[in-house]
Design an enzyme around this catalytic site. Structure first.
Site, PDB file in Angstrom:
ATOM      1  N   SER A  92      46.869 145.575 -13.454  1.00 47.33           N
ATOM      2  CA  SER A  92      47.665 146.717 -13.009  1.00 47.33           C
ATOM      3  C   SER A  92      49.053 146.224 -12.650  1.00 47.33           C
ATOM      4  O   SER A  92      49.188 145.168 -12.030  1.00 47.33           O
ATOM      5  CB  SER A  92      46.993 147.352 -11.786  1.00 47.33           C
ATOM      6  OG  SER A  92      47.716 148.479 -11.350  1.00 47.33           O
ATOM      7  N   HIS A  96      59.839 147.910 -10.446  1.00 46.30           N
ATOM      8  CA  HIS A  96      60.923 148.667  -9.799  1.00 46.30           C
ATOM      9  C   HIS A  96      62.243 147.936 -10.046  1.00 46.30           C
ATOM     10  O   HIS A  96      62.495 146.896  -9.432  1.00 46.30           O
ATOM     11  CB  HIS A  96      60.686 148.781  -8.287  1.00 46.30           C
ATOM     12  CG  HIS A  96      59.483 149.578  -7.906  1.00 46.30           C
ATOM     13  ND1 HIS A  96      59.420 150.952  -8.043  1.00 46.30           N
ATOM     14  CD2 HIS A  96      58.284 149.200  -7.397  1.00 46.30           C
ATOM     15  CE1 HIS A  96      58.239 151.382  -7.622  1.00 46.30           C
ATOM     16  NE2 HIS A  96      57.533 150.342  -7.228  1.00 46.30           N
ATOM     17  N   HIS A 106      54.899 151.806 -14.937  1.00 46.13           N
ATOM     18  CA  HIS A 106      53.571 151.456 -14.422  1.00 46.13           C
ATOM     19  C   HIS A 106      52.623 151.346 -15.606  1.00 46.13           C
ATOM     20  O   HIS A 106      52.720 152.121 -16.563  1.00 46.13           O
ATOM     21  CB  HIS A 106      53.083 152.553 -13.468  1.00 46.13           C
ATOM     22  CG  HIS A 106      51.600 152.583 -13.278  1.00 46.13           C
ATOM     23  ND1 HIS A 106      50.784 153.518 -13.884  1.00 46.13           N
ATOM     24  CD2 HIS A 106      50.779 151.770 -12.565  1.00 46.13           C
ATOM     25  CE1 HIS A 106      49.525 153.287 -13.538  1.00 46.13           C
ATOM     26  NE2 HIS A 106      49.489 152.239 -12.739  1.00 46.13           N
ATOM     27  N   ASN A 108      48.294 150.024 -16.591  1.00 49.64           N
ATOM     28  CA  ASN A 108      47.001 149.603 -16.073  1.00 49.64           C
ATOM     29  C   ASN A 108      45.992 149.624 -17.215  1.00 49.64           C
ATOM     30  O   ASN A 108      45.976 150.563 -18.011  1.00 49.64           O
ATOM     31  CB  ASN A 108      46.578 150.571 -14.949  1.00 49.64           C
ATOM     32  CG  ASN A 108      45.145 150.396 -14.525  1.00 49.64           C
ATOM     33  OD1 ASN A 108      44.240 151.032 -15.071  1.00 49.64           O
ATOM     34  ND2 ASN A 108      44.931 149.538 -13.560  1.00 49.64           N
ATOM     35  N   VAL A 109      45.190 148.569 -17.314  1.00 45.43           N
ATOM     36  CA  VAL A 109      44.035 148.582 -18.220  1.00 45.43           C
ATOM     37  C   VAL A 109      42.849 148.011 -17.450  1.00 45.43           C
ATOM     38  O   VAL A 109      42.997 147.046 -16.704  1.00 45.43           O
ATOM     39  CB  VAL A 109      44.266 147.790 -19.532  1.00 45.43           C
ATOM     40  CG1 VAL A 109      45.137 148.577 -20.492  1.00 45.43           C
ATOM     41  CG2 VAL A 109      44.884 146.419 -19.271  1.00 45.43           C
ATOM     42  N   ARG A 110      41.682 148.608 -17.649  1.00 42.23           N
ATOM     43  CA  ARG A 110      40.547 148.201 -16.821  1.00 42.23           C
ATOM     44  C   ARG A 110      39.221 148.381 -17.562  1.00 42.23           C
ATOM     45  O   ARG A 110      39.122 149.164 -18.517  1.00 42.23           O
ATOM     46  CB  ARG A 110      40.542 148.994 -15.515  1.00 42.23           C
ATOM     47  CG  ARG A 110      40.496 150.493 -15.711  1.00 42.23           C
ATOM     48  CD  ARG A 110      40.765 151.264 -14.420  1.00 42.23           C
ATOM     49  NE  ARG A 110      40.723 152.704 -14.656  1.00 42.23           N
ATOM     50  CZ  ARG A 110      41.765 153.429 -15.060  1.00 42.23           C
ATOM     51  NH1 ARG A 110      42.928 152.850 -15.275  1.00 42.23           N
ATOM     52  NH2 ARG A 110      41.637 154.731 -15.258  1.00 42.23           N
ATOM     53  N   GLY A 258      37.401 149.077   0.956  1.00 45.88           N
ATOM     54  CA  GLY A 258      37.671 147.741   1.483  1.00 45.88           C
ATOM     55  C   GLY A 258      38.313 146.809   0.489  1.00 45.88           C
ATOM     56  O   GLY A 258      38.093 145.593   0.536  1.00 45.88           O
ATOM     57  N   ARG A 260      41.579 144.839  -1.421  1.00 47.48           N
ATOM     58  CA  ARG A 260      42.622 143.983  -0.841  1.00 47.48           C
ATOM     59  C   ARG A 260      43.908 144.800  -0.691  1.00 47.48           C
ATOM     60  O   ARG A 260      44.593 145.093  -1.669  1.00 47.48           O
ATOM     61  CB  ARG A 260      42.849 142.762  -1.732  1.00 47.48           C
ATOM     62  CG  ARG A 260      43.828 141.764  -1.109  1.00 47.48           C
ATOM     63  CD  ARG A 260      43.864 140.485  -1.932  1.00 47.48           C
ATOM     64  NE  ARG A 260      44.658 139.471  -1.262  1.00 47.48           N
ATOM     65  CZ  ARG A 260      45.941 139.232  -1.487  1.00 47.48           C
ATOM     66  NH1 ARG A 260      46.604 139.974  -2.367  1.00 47.48           N
ATOM     67  NH2 ARG A 260      46.576 138.265  -0.853  1.00 47.48           N
TER      68      ARG A 260
END
Length: 299
Positions: A92, A96, A106, A108-110, A258, A260
């Site tokens: 991710s 800026h 932005h 993101n790959v998941r 929870g 990070r």
């Protein structure tokens, strides 16, 4: 083919390396890496470039977390995940720039997989990329969307229109009644027709991000700007913060389970401002943005 989580992880690690190298080549500054471990299993590599020649802040995060059971918040909506061990991994990033004429971007790959003995694994891919300009340039928007369309074409003619609409729908600030930017691609729960096809598409999106973004950066990074443009950029960055903290599912899921916190909030702009009842002057470039970011077909 059976899903191969190790193969996906290697691609994601290499993608993080490649994108960091490409951003450094444009900027001149180096990323600082922060490796971390998750108590429940897994960890990641957070990389941040700060106060570079072009980018005020760029964060490129890899994470790979695993556990013996999904949190209750996840299984409530997907009961088929109950009683399964899981792995979730992804890259991710948010960039800026200093210059208000260079858009924020932005990507993101998941990949997610949940398994239990004697049952077929449950898995899917997700991801995308989107662009948030402060000053609208049609040629930039056309290039961004053309790159997105072209990487989708080998996977079917309906892929780009479908994932563009999903992106437009997702990056929308309901409380402001406006888009976050000009969109791009957004997909989730992708698991058909098979693993190889879906993995190939995720790779195309991951690699396509810099093809879409860096030519725009090169075109705009040397444009002269003053205090007015900078103030407008900081004001519009407020919308980015509002979206991420109020609407973004990934941010909310990470904070509620929870995750990070430093890595989750790495997407935040380093400086931002709000102004009560701000109204740009009629006919100004700032006033033109609200029309520019309205949903339309760019290609």
């Amino acid at each position: 083919m059976k899903p191969d989580a190790h193969q996906v992880k290697q691609f994601l690690l290499n993608l993080q390396d490649t994108i960091c190298q490409q951003l450094t080549a444009v900027d001149g500054a180096e990323f600082v890496e922060d490796s971390w471990q998750r108590e429940g299993g897994g960890g990641g590599r957070s990389r941040v470039l700060r106060n570079g020649g072009v980018f005020e802040q760029a964060g490129v995060n890899f994470s790979h977390v695993h556990g013996e059971a999904m949190p209750a918040s996840a299984t409530a909506h997907r009961p088929e995940l109950a009683g399964r061990s899981f792995e979730a991994m992804g890259v991710s990033l948010v960039v800026h720039p200093h210059n208000p004429y260079v858009p924020t971007s932005h990507a993101n790959v998941r990949f997610f997989i949940a398994e239990k003995p004697g049952a077929e694994p449950v898995w899917w891919f997700g991801g995308g990329f989107d662009l948030t300009p402060f000053y609208g340039f049609e040629e930039d928007a056309i290039h961004w969307h053309r790159t997105a369309r072209d990487l989708c074409l080998p996977f079917g003619k309906d892929v780009y229109p479908r994932y563009k609409k999903w992106c437009d729908d997702y990056f929308y600030l309901k409380h402001r009644n406006e888009q976050r930017g000009i969109g791009g691609l957004f997909f989730d729960d992708l698991n058909t027709p098979d693993f190889d096809h879906c993995f190939a598409f995720m790779q195309a999106v991951g690699k396509g991000y810099t093809d879409a973004y860096l030519p725009i950066v090169e075109r705009r990074k040397a444009m002269a700007y003053g205090e007015r443009e900078r103030n407008f950029q900081l004001y519009r960055r407020g919308r980015y913060v509002e979206f991420n903290l109020v609407w973004d599912r990934g941010t909310l899921f990470g904070l509620q389970t929870g995750g990070r916190t430093e890595s989750i909030l790495m997407s935040m702009p380093p400086l931002v401002r709000w102004e009560y009842d701000y109204q740009p002057k009629d006919g100004s470039p700032e006033a033109a943005l609200s029309e520019f970011i309205k949903v339309r077909d760019w290609v």
